[in-house]
Enzyme design. Sequence first.
Site, short mmCIF file in Angstrom:
data_model
loop_
_atom_site.label_atom_id
_atom_site.label_comp_id
_atom_site.label_asym_id
_atom_site.label_seq_id
_atom_site.Cartn_x
_atom_site.Cartn_y
_atom_site.Cartn_z
N TYR A 19 85.55 -48.82 -41.42
CA TYR A 19 86.14 -49.12 -40.11
C TYR A 19 87.65 -48.94 -40.17
CZ TYR A 19 88.64 -52.17 -36.91
OH TYR A 19 89.56 -52.66 -36.03
N LYS B 273 90.49 -46.15 -38.34
CA LYS B 273 91.75 -46.45 -37.66
C LYS B 273 92.90 -45.67 -38.29
CE LYS B 273 90.37 -49.43 -34.57
NZ LYS B 273 90.36 -49.03 -33.17
N ARG C 187 83.88 -64.12 -48.46
CA ARG C 187 83.31 -62.92 -47.83
C ARG C 187 83.97 -61.71 -48.49
NH1 ARG C 187 84.14 -62.16 -41.39
NH2 ARG C 187 86.25 -61.77 -42.10
N SER D 194 95.00 -51.38 -35.94
CA SER D 194 94.69 -52.70 -36.49
C SER D 194 95.50 -52.98 -37.73
CB SER D 194 93.20 -52.71 -36.85
OG SER D 194 92.90 -53.79 -37.69
N1 UFG Z 1 85.70 -66.65 -41.37
C1 UFG Z 1 84.98 -67.77 -41.73
N2 UFG Z 1 83.77 -67.96 -41.15
C2 UFG Z 1 83.25 -67.11 -40.22
C3 UFG Z 1 83.99 -65.96 -39.85
C4 UFG Z 1 85.23 -65.77 -40.45
O1 UFG Z 1 85.40 -68.56 -42.57
O2 UFG Z 1 82.13 -67.34 -39.74
C5 UFG Z 1 87.01 -66.44 -41.98
C6 UFG Z 1 87.13 -65.14 -42.73
O3 UFG Z 1 86.61 -65.25 -44.02
C7 UFG Z 1 88.63 -64.91 -42.68
C8 UFG Z 1 89.06 -65.52 -41.34
O4 UFG Z 1 87.99 -66.39 -40.97
O5 UFG Z 1 89.22 -65.64 -43.69
C9 UFG Z 1 89.28 -64.52 -40.27
O6 UFG Z 1 88.14 -63.68 -40.19
P1 UFG Z 1 87.84 -62.71 -38.96
O7 UFG Z 1 86.55 -62.01 -39.26
O8 UFG Z 1 87.97 -63.46 -37.70
O9 UFG Z 1 89.06 -61.70 -39.01
P2 UFG Z 1 89.54 -60.70 -40.16
O10 UFG Z 1 90.93 -61.08 -40.48
O11 UFG Z 1 88.59 -60.57 -41.26
O12 UFG Z 1 89.44 -59.30 -39.40
C10 UFG Z 1 90.17 -59.04 -38.25
C11 UFG Z 1 89.41 -58.06 -37.37
C12 UFG Z 1 89.30 -56.74 -38.02
C13 UFG Z 1 90.63 -56.26 -38.47
C14 UFG Z 1 91.33 -57.29 -39.29
C15 UFG Z 1 92.74 -56.84 -39.54
O13 UFG Z 1 88.11 -58.53 -37.12
O14 UFG Z 1 88.81 -55.82 -37.06
O15 UFG Z 1 91.39 -58.53 -38.61
O16 UFG Z 1 93.38 -57.60 -40.46
F1 UFG Z 1 90.48 -55.15 -39.19
#
Ligand code: UFG
Length: 351
Positions: free
Chosen positions: A152, A156, A305, A128
């Site tokens: 997590y 990885k 978050r 990841s």
């Molecule tokens: N977000 C929102 N509202 C939500 C959910 C997410 O605004 O309800 C935002 C988050 O704050 C973030 C963006 O959308 O800014 C993307 O969030 P995700 O949770 O979809 O993805 P992440 O980039 O946080 O995480 C993903 C994978 C992880 C991995 C990571 C690697 O879920 O497993 O990418 O960069 F580790």
Amino acid sequence: MSKLETVLLTGGAGYIGTHTAVEFLNAGVNVVIADDYSNSSPKAIERLEQLTGKQVVKYGVNMCDKAAVRRIFEENRLDAIVHFAGYKAVGESKALPIQYYRNNVDSALVVCELMQEFGVNQLVFSSSATVYGDSQNVPFEEDEPTSCTNPYGWTKLTIERILTDFVEANKEKTDVNKDVFINDLSVTLLRYFNPIGAHASGLIGEDPRGPANNLMPHVARVAVGVNDHLNVFGNDYPTKDGTCVRDYIHVVDLAKGHLLACQKATPGLHTYNLGTGKGYSVLEVVETFERVNGIRIPYVFAARRPGDVPESYANPARANKELGWRAEHSLEDMCRDVYNWQKNNPQGYGD
Ligand code: UFG
């Protein structure tokens, strides 16, 4: 490498696993799936069989159960393994680090041990972009220093480390390693950015158990009325519109990356980013989803978050050059396909 006739997909009933199974089956490769269905559905396998008109061999096993997994190696002549199985929720990993390390690291070790026992010499590991930690040196290249911000991610990175040592130890046969030596061992670490989208058929897609963690499943649930609004976490980041920027990649493009990684495997360790190279903000994703699907996604701004980095996107040049892989789907395609899947399956696989 040996001819690619049969591949084992651990965690093959999951979101990325099912889409990858479709690509292997369509390429004429036999697929064996091992999954304990702890975060997936057996129905997903029925759907992919329906979609491809081909059968897969299924095992309902936990990948930490070495005796059960050994039977898979005994009963199938495996040419390659794609190891997807693992826990993947960042927030949950902070509350349950020991369970995360036990499950994720142990299952990877079981795979390596059985590769030694049965002389299987090809492995692709589901890593990841989380291994780039809180670096802001975007776009990330594969030799960017690695670090993590949550358990997590550390699982990885720990597995990447283990696999690096695994390859190193198999470069030369010695008196010490002769009983476990694997000839021409090939390990590929695929660092995924943000997989979204679904198969264009609408038959398979993302179906998180319980509350969704990631952005797109939330958007999709709002789109079909399961939830009434989306929380956008933070609007004061130093980005184009104040919301976080990510590299969203269509899951079918990602799946094709696994097929190519197996088809093009050469001995040694290989690390590839799988991303599009383009970053989109949360608001751009919401706007695109609304425009493509002609639907409104009500949202409110909420607090940041914890652990979110402002920007994460890939430099995918190495995978382009060495694997001949390129993400082909646009953000529009991803949003259209997610809605198509969710409309057809408002409750996911429904179990
Ligand atoms: N977000 C929102 N509202 C939500 C959910 C997410 O605004 O309800 C935002 C988050 O704050 C973030 C963006 O959308 O800014 C993307 O969030 P995700 O949770 O979809 O993805 P992440 O980039 O946080 O995480 C993903 C994978 C992880 C991995 C990571 C690697 O879920 O497993 O990418 O960069 F580790």
